[in-house]
Scaffold this motif. Structure first.
Motif, PDB file in Angstrom:
ATOM      1  N   GLN A   1      30.271  84.182  36.794  1.00 20.65           N
ATOM      2  CA  GLN A   1      29.402  83.881  35.647  1.00 20.65           C
ATOM      3  C   GLN A   1      29.151  82.377  35.506  1.00 20.65           C
ATOM      4  O   GLN A   1      28.605  81.948  34.489  1.00 20.65           O
ATOM      5  CB  GLN A   1      30.058  84.382  34.342  1.00 20.65           C
ATOM      6  CG  GLN A   1      30.374  85.865  34.323  1.00 20.65           C
ATOM      7  CD  GLN A   1      29.112  86.712  34.458  1.00 20.65           C
ATOM      8  OE1 GLN A   1      28.084  86.387  33.865  1.00 20.65           O
ATOM      9  NE2 GLN A   1      29.183  87.768  35.240  1.00 20.65           N
ATOM     10  N   CYS A   2      29.571  81.583  36.497  1.00 25.83           N
ATOM     11  CA  CYS A   2      29.467  80.121  36.350  1.00 25.83           C
ATOM     12  C   CYS A   2      28.020  79.692  36.095  1.00 25.83           C
ATOM     13  O   CYS A   2      27.127  79.989  36.882  1.00 25.83           O
ATOM     14  CB  CYS A   2      29.991  79.414  37.596  1.00 25.83           C
ATOM     15  SG  CYS A   2      29.849  77.610  37.479  1.00 25.83           S
ATOM     16  N   PRO A   3      27.787  78.972  34.972  1.00 27.11           N
ATOM     17  CA  PRO A   3      26.417  78.545  34.644  1.00 27.11           C
ATOM     18  C   PRO A   3      25.915  77.423  35.547  1.00 27.11           C
ATOM     19  O   PRO A   3      24.729  77.079  35.508  1.00 27.11           O
ATOM     20  CB  PRO A   3      26.534  78.073  33.197  1.00 27.11           C
ATOM     21  CG  PRO A   3      27.952  77.673  33.042  1.00 27.11           C
ATOM     22  CD  PRO A   3      28.760  78.555  33.957  1.00 27.11           C
ATOM     23  N   VAL A   4      26.790  76.817  36.333  1.00 34.46           N
ATOM     24  CA  VAL A   4      26.375  75.692  37.179  1.00 34.46           C
ATOM     25  C   VAL A   4      26.045  76.133  38.604  1.00 34.46           C
ATOM     26  O   VAL A   4      24.963  75.850  39.114  1.00 34.46           O
ATOM     27  CB  VAL A   4      27.459  74.586  37.205  1.00 34.46           C
ATOM     28  CG1 VAL A   4      27.060  73.450  38.137  1.00 34.46           C
ATOM     29  CG2 VAL A   4      27.698  74.064  35.797  1.00 34.46           C
ATOM     30  N   CYS A   5      26.981  76.848  39.248  1.00 34.88           N
ATOM     31  CA  CYS A   5      26.750  77.153  40.667  1.00 34.88           C
ATOM     32  C   CYS A   5      26.265  78.577  40.912  1.00 34.88           C
ATOM     33  O   CYS A   5      25.806  78.886  42.006  1.00 34.88           O
ATOM     34  CB  CYS A   5      28.002  76.867  41.487  1.00 34.88           C
ATOM     35  SG  CYS A   5      29.390  77.954  41.164  1.00 34.88           S
ATOM     36  N   VAL A   6      26.337  79.456  39.884  1.00 37.13           N
ATOM     37  CA  VAL A   6      25.867  80.828  40.072  1.00 37.13           C
ATOM     38  C   VAL A   6      24.547  81.054  39.346  1.00 37.13           C
ATOM     39  O   VAL A   6      23.580  81.546  39.913  1.00 37.13           O
ATOM     40  CB  VAL A   6      26.919  81.855  39.598  1.00 37.13           C
ATOM     41  CG1 VAL A   6      26.408  83.283  39.768  1.00 37.13           C
ATOM     42  CG2 VAL A   6      28.215  81.674  40.375  1.00 37.13           C
TER      43      VAL A   6
ATOM     44  N   PRO B   1      33.708  77.652  45.200  1.00 36.65           N
ATOM     45  CA  PRO B   1      33.640  77.446  43.755  1.00 36.65           C
ATOM     46  C   PRO B   1      33.157  76.024  43.477  1.00 36.65           C
ATOM     47  O   PRO B   1      33.082  75.207  44.400  1.00 36.65           O
ATOM     48  CB  PRO B   1      35.092  77.621  43.315  1.00 36.65           C
ATOM     49  CG  PRO B   1      35.908  77.267  44.517  1.00 36.65           C
ATOM     50  CD  PRO B   1      35.076  77.666  45.716  1.00 36.65           C
ATOM     51  N   CYS B   2      32.823  75.719  42.212  1.00 36.17           N
ATOM     52  CA  CYS B   2      32.517  74.338  41.837  1.00 36.17           C
ATOM     53  C   CYS B   2      33.524  73.889  40.783  1.00 36.17           C
ATOM     54  O   CYS B   2      34.369  74.676  40.340  1.00 36.17           O
ATOM     55  CB  CYS B   2      31.075  74.198  41.350  1.00 36.17           C
ATOM     56  SG  CYS B   2      30.774  74.782  39.667  1.00 36.17           S
ATOM     57  N   TYR B   3      33.439  72.634  40.374  1.00 36.86           N
ATOM     58  CA  TYR B   3      34.390  72.102  39.388  1.00 36.86           C
ATOM     59  C   TYR B   3      34.335  72.893  38.095  1.00 36.86           C
ATOM     60  O   TYR B   3      35.354  73.143  37.447  1.00 36.86           O
ATOM     61  CB  TYR B   3      34.074  70.619  39.127  1.00 36.86           C
ATOM     62  CG  TYR B   3      35.016  69.978  38.137  1.00 36.86           C
ATOM     63  CD1 TYR B   3      36.262  69.526  38.536  1.00 36.86           C
ATOM     64  CD2 TYR B   3      34.660  69.859  36.798  1.00 36.86           C
ATOM     65  CE1 TYR B   3      37.146  68.963  37.628  1.00 36.86           C
ATOM     66  CE2 TYR B   3      35.535  69.298  35.883  1.00 36.86           C
ATOM     67  CZ  TYR B   3      36.776  68.856  36.301  1.00 36.86           C
ATOM     68  OH  TYR B   3      37.644  68.314  35.391  1.00 36.86           O
ATOM     69  N   HIS B   4      33.128  73.330  37.726  1.00 31.50           N
ATOM     70  CA  HIS B   4      32.944  74.082  36.489  1.00 31.50           C
ATOM     71  C   HIS B   4      33.602  75.456  36.558  1.00 31.50           C
ATOM     72  O   HIS B   4      34.079  75.981  35.550  1.00 31.50           O
ATOM     73  CB  HIS B   4      31.445  74.197  36.179  1.00 31.50           C
ATOM     74  CG  HIS B   4      31.150  74.589  34.766  1.00 31.50           C
ATOM     75  ND1 HIS B   4      31.277  75.885  34.310  1.00 31.50           N
ATOM     76  CD2 HIS B   4      30.747  73.856  33.699  1.00 31.50           C
ATOM     77  CE1 HIS B   4      30.946  75.925  33.026  1.00 31.50           C
ATOM     78  NE2 HIS B   4      30.628  74.704  32.634  1.00 31.50           N
ATOM     79  N   CYS B   5      33.620  76.068  37.758  1.00 31.69           N
ATOM     80  CA  CYS B   5      34.330  77.348  37.933  1.00 31.69           C
ATOM     81  C   CYS B   5      35.810  77.178  37.599  1.00 31.69           C
ATOM     82  O   CYS B   5      36.442  78.062  37.021  1.00 31.69           O
ATOM     83  CB  CYS B   5      34.242  77.825  39.381  1.00 31.69           C
ATOM     84  SG  CYS B   5      32.611  78.271  39.957  1.00 31.69           S
ATOM     85  N   LEU B   6      36.354  76.021  37.981  1.00 31.11           N
ATOM     86  CA  LEU B   6      37.777  75.740  37.797  1.00 31.11           C
ATOM     87  C   LEU B   6      38.090  75.403  36.343  1.00 31.11           C
ATOM     88  O   LEU B   6      39.080  75.858  35.782  1.00 31.11           O
ATOM     89  CB  LEU B   6      38.168  74.573  38.718  1.00 31.11           C
ATOM     90  CG  LEU B   6      39.612  74.105  38.737  1.00 31.11           C
ATOM     91  CD1 LEU B   6      40.547  75.239  39.117  1.00 31.11           C
ATOM     92  CD2 LEU B   6      39.766  72.949  39.726  1.00 31.11           C
TER      93      LEU B   6
HETATM   94 ZN   LIG Z   1      30.712  77.057  39.530  1.00 26.66          ZN
END
Ligand SMILES: [Zn+2]
Length: 260
Positions: A243-248, A170-175
């Motif tokens: 659905q993460c706009p940063v890492c996905v 995951p990334c920080y944005h997922c969290l």
């Molecule tokens: Zn992410």
């Protein structure tokens, strides 16, 4: 590792799980630390003492009397100086062999992007969400590990995000999805317990050394939570947001936000 290093880092070399190869990896590593406040104070001192070869410190603030309660890398003599410069001076006193660079300003946009790309790992020791999101986006874009930390009042959090080693990380944005509009909690308003920033910053340094040297099991995909009042730690698993706009689903047209 030369003879002088062998003596200096002898207590690392004695560790069965660590040893000379791991120390050599630290000495050859380049780390970017965003923020030279409370978390950065503890993190930077341990990264410098433990032999991370190259450390860049970025911070746009100057040392203030209200920082000294917890930002132990700074002193009364450094009040008014840029924090990055003050931090580097302390690190050089601790370890004259390291290559330490101060960026006395807020890294943002292209400069942030370039700085993340030029280092093996980034440590987020900032104190606001805009910076955390921008640093995360740059780390995802360049597939660089990110060691994240935060502390407010008596609560602290630490997590490691590593897309380089684990493509499902995951990334920080997922969290912390940005659209939830997290309330910005600042130390200036909410207060923060002095040793807690040391605990969180020190655990960040611990995770940095592990990721760089390949030793142990880093906090990847886990959020470690520390409560100073109860002296308890707990952890939760962090999953990638599909659905993460940063890492996905990266949106390349979004420029990085202003960061610390
Ligand atoms: Zn992410």
């Amino acid at each position: 590792v030369n003879d002088a290093d062998r003596l200096r880092y002898s207590r690392h070399l004695l560790l069965n799980e660590f040893g000379e190869e791991a120390q050599q990896r630290l000495l050859a590593s380049r780390v970017l630390v965003v923020g030279a406040g409370g978390l950065g104070s503890a993190s930077l001192l341990y990264l410098a003492s433990a032999g991370v070869g190259s450390i860049t410190v970025a911070d746009g603030d100057s040392v203030d009397i209200t920082n000294l309660q917890r930002q132990v890398i700074h002193t009364e003599a450094s009040i008014g100086q840029p924090k990055a410069q003050s931090a580097i001076a302390a690190m050089r006193k601790l370890n004259s062999q390291g290559h330490f660079v101060a960026v006395n300003g807020r890294l943002s946009g292209v400069a942030l992007d370039r700085a993340v790309a030029e280092h093996d790992l980034t440590v987020d020791c900032s104190d606001n969400f805009a910076t955390r999101y921008a640093v995360n986006a740059a780390c995802v874009a360049h597939r660089r590990p990110l060691v994240s930390g935060a502390a407010i009042r008596f609560d602290g959090q630490i997590a490691v995000f590593d897309h380089h080693r684990d493509s499902a990380s995951p990334c920080y944005h997922c969290l912390f999805p940005a659209d939830l509009e997290h309330e910005e909690e600042r130390c200036a308003v909410m207060g923060v317990f002095a040793p807690l920033v040391g605990v969180v910053g020190t655990i960040q340094a611990q995770e940095v050394l592990k990721v760089l040297s390949g030793v142990g099991t880093p906090l990847t995909g886990r959020l470690l939570m520390v409560n100073a009042l109860s002296a308890r730690m707990s952890e939760v698993r962090v999953l990638r947001d599909p659905q993460c706009p940063v890492c996905v689903r990266p949106v390349h047209s979004q420029p990085a936000e202003v960061v610390n």
